[in-house]
Design an enzyme around this catalytic site. Structure first.
Site, PDB file in Angstrom:
ATOM      1  N   LYS A 116       0.816  -1.216   0.000  1.00 51.53           N
ATOM      2  CA  LYS A 116       0.000   0.000   0.000  1.00 51.53           C
ATOM      3  C   LYS A 116       0.856   1.275   0.000  1.00 51.53           C
ATOM      4  O   LYS A 116       0.468   2.280  -0.588  1.00 51.53           O
ATOM      5  CB  LYS A 116      -0.919   0.017   1.227  1.00 51.53           C
ATOM      6  CG  LYS A 116      -2.062  -1.010   1.176  1.00 51.53           C
ATOM      7  CD  LYS A 116      -2.914  -0.916   2.448  1.00 51.53           C
ATOM      8  CE  LYS A 116      -3.692  -2.179   2.735  1.00 51.53           C
ATOM      9  NZ  LYS A 116      -4.911  -2.364   1.972  1.00 51.53           N
ATOM     10  N   GLU A 200      -2.837   7.002   7.725  1.00 48.62           N
ATOM     11  CA  GLU A 200      -3.651   7.819   6.830  1.00 48.62           C
ATOM     12  C   GLU A 200      -4.588   8.672   7.643  1.00 48.62           C
ATOM     13  O   GLU A 200      -5.023   8.275   8.727  1.00 48.62           O
ATOM     14  CB  GLU A 200      -4.529   6.909   5.937  1.00 48.62           C
ATOM     15  CG  GLU A 200      -3.807   6.321   4.772  1.00 48.62           C
ATOM     16  CD  GLU A 200      -4.707   5.445   3.906  1.00 48.62           C
ATOM     17  OE1 GLU A 200      -5.921   5.327   4.204  1.00 48.62           O
ATOM     18  OE2 GLU A 200      -4.194   4.873   2.948  1.00 48.62           O
ATOM     19  N   ARG A 297      -6.746  -7.880 -10.358  1.00 42.15           N
ATOM     20  CA  ARG A 297      -7.402  -9.159 -10.657  1.00 42.15           C
ATOM     21  C   ARG A 297      -8.884  -8.883 -10.900  1.00 42.15           C
ATOM     22  O   ARG A 297      -9.319  -7.744 -10.755  1.00 42.15           O
ATOM     23  CB  ARG A 297      -7.268 -10.081  -9.445  1.00 42.15           C
ATOM     24  CG  ARG A 297      -7.782  -9.383  -8.191  1.00 42.15           C
ATOM     25  CD  ARG A 297      -7.906 -10.274  -6.988  1.00 42.15           C
ATOM     26  NE  ARG A 297      -7.947  -9.509  -5.760  1.00 42.15           N
ATOM     27  CZ  ARG A 297      -9.008  -8.911  -5.246  1.00 42.15           C
ATOM     28  NH1 ARG A 297     -10.161  -8.949  -5.883  1.00 42.15           N
ATOM     29  NH2 ARG A 297      -8.945  -8.246  -4.113  1.00 42.15           N
TER      30      ARG A 297
HETATM   31  P1  ADP Z   1      -8.027  -3.902   2.676  1.00 44.84           P
HETATM   32  O1  ADP Z   1      -6.916  -3.957   1.665  1.00 44.84           O
HETATM   33  O2  ADP Z   1      -7.701  -4.631   3.934  1.00 44.84           O
HETATM   34  O3  ADP Z   1      -9.375  -4.242   2.103  1.00 44.84           O
HETATM   35  P2  ADP Z   1      -8.450  -1.052   2.382  1.00 44.84           P
HETATM   36  O4  ADP Z   1      -7.286  -0.152   2.434  1.00 44.84           O
HETATM   37  O5  ADP Z   1      -9.019  -1.376   1.038  1.00 44.84           O
HETATM   38  O6  ADP Z   1      -8.083  -2.393   3.165  1.00 44.84           O
HETATM   39  O7  ADP Z   1      -9.604  -0.486   3.313  1.00 44.84           O
HETATM   40  C1  ADP Z   1     -10.770  -1.251   3.612  1.00 44.84           C
HETATM   41  C2  ADP Z   1     -11.896  -0.340   4.062  1.00 44.84           C
HETATM   42  O8  ADP Z   1     -11.531   0.402   5.249  1.00 44.84           O
HETATM   43  C3  ADP Z   1     -12.290   0.721   3.058  1.00 44.84           C
HETATM   44  O9  ADP Z   1     -13.203   0.248   2.108  1.00 44.84           O
HETATM   45  C4  ADP Z   1     -12.891   1.794   3.963  1.00 44.84           C
HETATM   46  O10 ADP Z   1     -14.223   1.462   4.323  1.00 44.84           O
HETATM   47  C5  ADP Z   1     -12.049   1.717   5.219  1.00 44.84           C
HETATM   48  N1  ADP Z   1     -10.926   2.692   5.164  1.00 44.84           N
HETATM   49  C6  ADP Z   1      -9.704   2.490   4.649  1.00 44.84           C
HETATM   50  N2  ADP Z   1      -8.925   3.586   4.742  1.00 44.84           N
HETATM   51  C7  ADP Z   1      -9.662   4.529   5.330  1.00 44.84           C
HETATM   52  C8  ADP Z   1      -9.430   5.911   5.707  1.00 44.84           C
HETATM   53  N3  ADP Z   1      -8.277   6.519   5.491  1.00 44.84           N
HETATM   54  N4  ADP Z   1     -10.444   6.573   6.298  1.00 44.84           N
HETATM   55  C9  ADP Z   1     -11.635   5.955   6.538  1.00 44.84           C
HETATM   56  N5  ADP Z   1     -11.914   4.687   6.209  1.00 44.84           N
HETATM   57  C10 ADP Z   1     -10.956   3.972   5.619  1.00 44.84           C
END
Ligand code: ADP
Length: 423
Positions: A116, A200, A297
């Site tokens: 990431k 973040e 994917r």
């Molecule tokens: P993973 O790879 O584990 O699925 P993600 O980075 O895609 O993790 O984040 C999963 C979920 O977490 C997102 O869809 C969102 O709902 C929440 N999320 C992620 N980052 C943030 C953020 N900076 N602020 C608020 N919610 C977040």
């Protein structure tokens, strides 16, 4: 086009890939573990190879055995589905070294998006908006706490190698930062073998909106609009819909362009998804979206894009892998109506969503206009305990949102799935 492909997966996605490939006249080889001898994907395929024991590490994660199965059955290409080996760059390299085609992006594109922190860095350089934060070069707890204060609370700590909602911590209060960091690092190490975390800004009232993209070997990159995946439980998607509620033409164009830029920045070939987090606190704003990650994917929720665009996403994956051009230019891709996908998991919602594996004593799938069910289950099927709990995807489409909801309610009422608990 290939005349034989091997599908390195199981469950509904293996069935989904076989269905399209066979429609294209491509012969399909399935692989299966001890747990899957009676599985639907094995029955659908033109040939099937047993690859090992029930646990994924003894079968669906054994790249070398799968490659041997492909070579031994005359397959020219391997479709990885999602999960398992689908985003494993070493597997891609091994497939290519064996003289086979990986139906997906290059290993370098997967590596670029694999962590990431590196992915966010790359995207920022490509001019794609990213969530403000700290990318974690120095993992010292004090340094990171200072960075969190600079970003401004609340913040989200994320294991850079994380996925599936694991290794993430929301921190609202600076006093909780140190413990949360230790927890996320531990989880990163335990689940992904990598403790490094990034920080973040936590987006209040976040919405998860992602864009489906495709790149081919002829330099064409297109997007197929958005999916809204904001309805989640423990950071895992539950219901997805397309188009996104409240989406405007200008925001859609801006997000589509950002997603295409992201794909172009890594020379992406194949089907992929660029995930954005969107500020949902007011109406959607043209400058209120930020890159989160790219999934290199086919996604579980590709179905709703297929319903609104009429494009068969797996077909395009096969075409791209065979070095054919995409079937559609951007100006030929349009969308119509509203689609929703409901994930049905083998879990007990009345008992903290504990897994509910076992025999399905009765299964009846709903039908009618605009109703689609993607699944590998059948009456008498034993849901094995070794895999993800998702056992079925109910997808509805209609010209209006109200009608889509009515079709969904009717379909859920009509569906019969007895013997196990489901969501
Ligand atoms: P993973 O790879 O584990 O699925 P993600 O980075 O895609 O993790 O984040 C999963 C979920 O977490 C997102 O869809 C969102 O709902 C929440 N999320 C992620 N980052 C943030 C953020 N900076 N602020 C608020 N919610 C977040």
């Amino acid at each position: 086009m290939f005349d034989t492909i091997l599908i390195a997966n199981r469950g509904e996605i293996a069935c989904r890939v076989i269905e399209t490939a066979q429609k294209m006249g491509v012969r399909c080889v399935a692989v299966y573990s001890d747990a899957d001898a009676g599985a639907k994907h094995v029955a659908m395929a033109d040939a099937a190879v047993h690859i090992g024991g029930s646990a994924p590490a003894q079968s669906y994660l054994r790249g070398d055995v799968i490659i041997q199965a492909a070579l031994g059955t005359g397959a020219q290409a391997i479709h990885p589905g999602y999960g398992f080996l689908s985003e494993n760059p070493e597997f891609v390299d091994a497939v290519e070294a064996a003289g086979l085609v990986f139906i997906g992006p290059s290993s370098s594109a997967i590596r670029a998006m694999g962590l990431k922190d590196a992915a966010k860095d790359l995207m920022a350089q490509a001019g794609v908006p990213v969530v403000p934060g700290y990318l974690g070069a120095d993992q010292d707890a004090k340094v990171m706490a200072t960075e969190a204060a600079r970003i401004g609370y609340p913040v989200m700590i994320k294991a850079r190698a994380g996925g599936g909602g694991k290794g993430m911590r929301l921190v609202e209060n600076p006093a909780d930062f140190a413990d949360a960091l230790t927890g996320a690092q531990r989880e990163g190490q335990a689940s992904f073998g990598d403790p490094v975390c990034l920080i973040e800004k936590y987006i209040q009232s976040p919405r998860h909106i992602e864009i489906q993209v495709f790149g081919d070997s002829h330099g064409n990159v297109v997007h197929m609009f958005e999916r809204d995946c904001s309805l989640q439980r423990r950071h895992q998607k539950v219901i997805e819909e397309a188009p996104a509620p409240g989406m405007t033409d200008t925001l859609r164009a801006a997000m589509g362009k950002a997603a295409v830029d992201a794909a172009q920045a890594i020379g992406y070939q194949g089907a992929g998804t660029v995930e954005f987090i969107v500020d949902g606190s007011g109406g959607l704003r043209d400058d209120g979206f930020w890159f989160m990650e790219m999934n290199t994917r086919v996604q579980v929720e590709h179905t709703i894009t297929e319903q609104i665009t009429g494009v068969d996403i797996v077909r395009e994956q096969l075409r791209i892998a065979a070095k054919l051009p995409l079937s559609y230019a951007q100006e030929h891709i349009s969308y119509r109506g509203f689609a929703l996908q409901f994930r049905v998991n083998a879990e007990d919602p009345k008992n903290d969503f504990l897994p509910s594996f076992g025999r399905i004593s009765h299964y009846y799938a709903p039908g009618g206009p605009g109703v689609r069910v993607d699944t590998a289950i059948y009456t008498g099927y034993d849901i094995p305990p070794y895999f993800d709990s998702m056992c079925l995807k109910l997808v509805v489409w209609a010209l209006t949102w109200e009608e889509a909801i009515a079709r969904a309610e009717r379909a859920i009422d009509d569906m019969r799935l007895h013997g196990i608990r489901t969501t």
